[in-house]
Design an enzyme around this catalytic site. Structure first.
Site, PDB file in Angstrom:
ATOM      1  NE  ARG A  61      -2.933   0.536   3.382  1.00 32.06           N
ATOM      2  CZ  ARG A  61      -2.131   1.284   4.330  1.00 32.06           C
ATOM      3  NH1 ARG A  61      -1.470   1.747   4.307  1.00 32.06           N
ATOM      4  NH2 ARG A  61      -1.991  -0.017   5.659  1.00 32.06           N
ATOM      5  CE1 TYR A 113     -16.808   9.266 -17.307  1.00 30.93           C
ATOM      6  CE2 TYR A 113     -16.340   9.386 -15.115  1.00 30.93           C
ATOM      7  CZ  TYR A 113     -17.048   8.823 -15.732  1.00 30.93           C
ATOM      8  OH  TYR A 113     -17.132   7.633 -15.284  1.00 30.93           O
ATOM      9  CG  ASP A 185     -10.141  14.294 -16.365  1.00 31.75           C
ATOM     10  OD1 ASP A 185      -9.824  13.806 -17.163  1.00 31.75           O
ATOM     11  OD2 ASP A 185     -11.293  13.400 -15.801  1.00 31.75           O
ATOM     12  CE  LYS A 210     -12.937   5.486 -19.170  1.00 34.99           C
ATOM     13  NZ  LYS A 210     -13.369   7.019 -18.243  1.00 34.99           N
TER      14      LYS A 210
HETATM   15  C1  LIG Z   1     -13.353   7.787 -17.000  1.00 36.03           C
HETATM   16  C2  LIG Z   1     -13.495   9.441 -16.676  1.00 36.03           C
HETATM   17  C3  LIG Z   1     -13.180   9.621 -15.370  1.00 36.03           C
HETATM   18  C4  LIG Z   1     -13.438   8.339 -13.927  1.00 36.03           C
HETATM   19  O1  LIG Z   1     -12.921   7.802 -14.484  1.00 36.03           O
HETATM   20  P1  LIG Z   1     -12.374   5.740 -14.001  1.00 36.03           P
HETATM   21  O2  LIG Z   1     -11.522   4.842 -13.351  1.00 36.03           O
HETATM   22  O3  LIG Z   1     -14.018   5.156 -14.562  1.00 36.03           O
HETATM   23  O4  LIG Z   1     -13.160   5.871 -12.214  1.00 36.03           O
HETATM   24  C5  LIG Z   1     -13.220  10.757 -15.046  1.00 36.03           C
HETATM   25  N1  LIG Z   1     -13.062  11.504 -15.689  1.00 36.03           N
HETATM   26  C6  LIG Z   1     -13.548  11.317 -17.538  1.00 36.03           C
HETATM   27  C7  LIG Z   1     -13.313  12.108 -18.412  1.00 36.03           C
HETATM   28  C8  LIG Z   1     -13.200  10.025 -17.572  1.00 36.03           C
HETATM   29  O5  LIG Z   1     -13.664   9.588 -18.461  1.00 36.03           O
END
Ligand SMILES: *Cc1c(COP(=O)(O)O)cnc(C)c1O
Length: 392
Positions: A61, A113, A185, A210
């Protein structure tokens, strides 16, 4: 644990291009065995040579070598001083929200999002933090949205799902003048297309689920930055709150990162062709893709992005038509998420953005979001074409 042991020396590839860093930064062969690929250190704990002197790793951790390699890799790609990874992108976002104290304020994009919206609007608010949403593509709204207690401006660009582009450098300036920090983000663009820290952002977060991992086989998140005080706080939170990713998930992400530039090139090429096709189709009312020269945000996107990415959103004339198309494509598969090599399609108002359905932030029912994959482009266009032609 000593700081130097927790962050062992990695070869510095900062004088090389991002394509080289994707393959080498954090990913040099294992010095002990020569293993070409970073090993998966699938262990919870580490043996101490003697009392008082650990190897630098004690418990997974607080630190794990596979995770450490990934953190170094992502930091290097973003041109950041440090990187931290979390069990999901959402966990990474929550750790940033936890930097704020009750009574402080977050200003965020109104079309962020859906999960970001839920996290801030429901949970962060419940802990006494104020949250307001504005259209961050309008700098006047950003200035007007700043309050004396604003500590964080949260930006997503391009936004999900409408692909709105916000001016990172201009918003960084507004945030900093007000004593707030800017988090971007960067999930949709990836560091290959856009590097927010170089434009003035303080923190960058990723759903590495992603494009960074890129193969729809892992859920994982990351935060990078340059400020050492923020690093220490987030690193303490990573250990003390415990939302750490497992070594195998880190390894999958490292493997995905190696091909990020070639994937993003093909995603962008295919997305541009899909957007151009949709833009000329009579069944399509509007296409949201900053790569289209007729997009109102094309110039700004060109200024801060290398290319425009793989997400194409479009609006049909009715909700029924949108649902029909989502149910009818064969190569574009009906699923949430994005950024994998396979093309996906979804209906935001009933899927990813259900949290805001029926509110002032709702996504219109005719809107379809597609994550354009790296399949044969003729197959992709033929698939969309047959679905659009068969709208009753
Ligand atoms: C999917 C997504 C998230 C959240 O991420 P997770 O890995 O699903 O928790 C945050 N911001 C954007 C733009 C996303 O597409």
């Amino acid at each position: 644990m000593t700081e130097s042991a927790q962050r062992p020396e990695f070869a510095d590839w900062q004088d090389t291009g991002i394509e080289t860093r994707c393959i080498r930064a954090g990913q040099d062969p294992d010095p002990r065995t020569g293993s070409m690929i970073v090993p998966i250190f699938q262990t919870s704990t580490f043996k101490w040579p003697e009392v008082g002197a650990s190897t630098g790793y004690e418990y997974s951790r607080s630190g794990n070598p596979t995770r450490n390699a990934l953190e170094h890799s992502i930091a290097s790609l973003e041109g950041a001083a440090w990187g931290l990874t979390f069990s999901t992108g959402t966990a990474a976002m929550r750790e940033i929200a936890m930097l704020l104290d009750p009574g402080e304020h977050i200003l965020m994009a109104r079309d962020a999002y859906g999960g970001t919206f839920r996290l801030f609007d429901v949970h962060t608010r419940r802990h006494g933090i104020e949250v307001t949403m504005v259209d961050l593509t309008d700098l006047d709204q950003v200035r007007a949205g700043i309050q004396p207690n604003t500590k964080l401006v949260w930006l997503e660009t391009p936004t999900n799902p409408i692909m709105a582009v916000a001016d990172i450098a201009a918003i960084a300036e507004i945030a900093h003048a007000a004593g707030a920090m800017l988090t971007v983000d960067n999930t949709f663009a990836t560091p290959y297309l856009q590097q927010p820290l170089t434009l003035g952002a303080d923190l960058v977060i990723h759903s590495a689920t992603k494009y960074l991992a890129g193969h729809s086989d892992v859920v994982i998140g990351a935060v990078v930055g340059n400020d050492e005080t923020l690093h220490q706080r987030l690193k303490d939170q990573q250990n003390d709150c415990g939302a750490t990713p497992g070594p195998f998930d880190c390894w999958l992400t490292l493997r995905g990162i190696k091909t990020l530039p070639v994937r993003m090139d093909r995603h962008g090429e295919n997305a541009m062709a899909v957007a151009t096709f949709l833009d000329q189709h009579p069944a399509v009312a509007e296409v949201y893709y900053p790569g289209l020269p007729n997009s109102t945000q094309h110039e700004l996107a060109k200024k801060q992005m290398r290319n425009f990415g793989g997400m194409v959103t479009f609006r049909l004339h009715t909700r029924e038509a949108a649902i029909h198309v989502c149910n009818t494509t064969r190569i574009f598969q009906l699923a949430e998420s994005l950024g994998g090599v396979e093309s996906l399609i979804e209906h935001p108002d009933s899927m990813t953005h259900l949290a805001v359905a029926g509110t002032e932030f709702a996504i219109p029912g005719g809107v379809i979001r597609s994550s354009v994959g790296i399949e044969n482009i003729d197959d992709l266009i033929a698939d969309l074409s047959q679905a659009l032609e068969s709208i009753p």
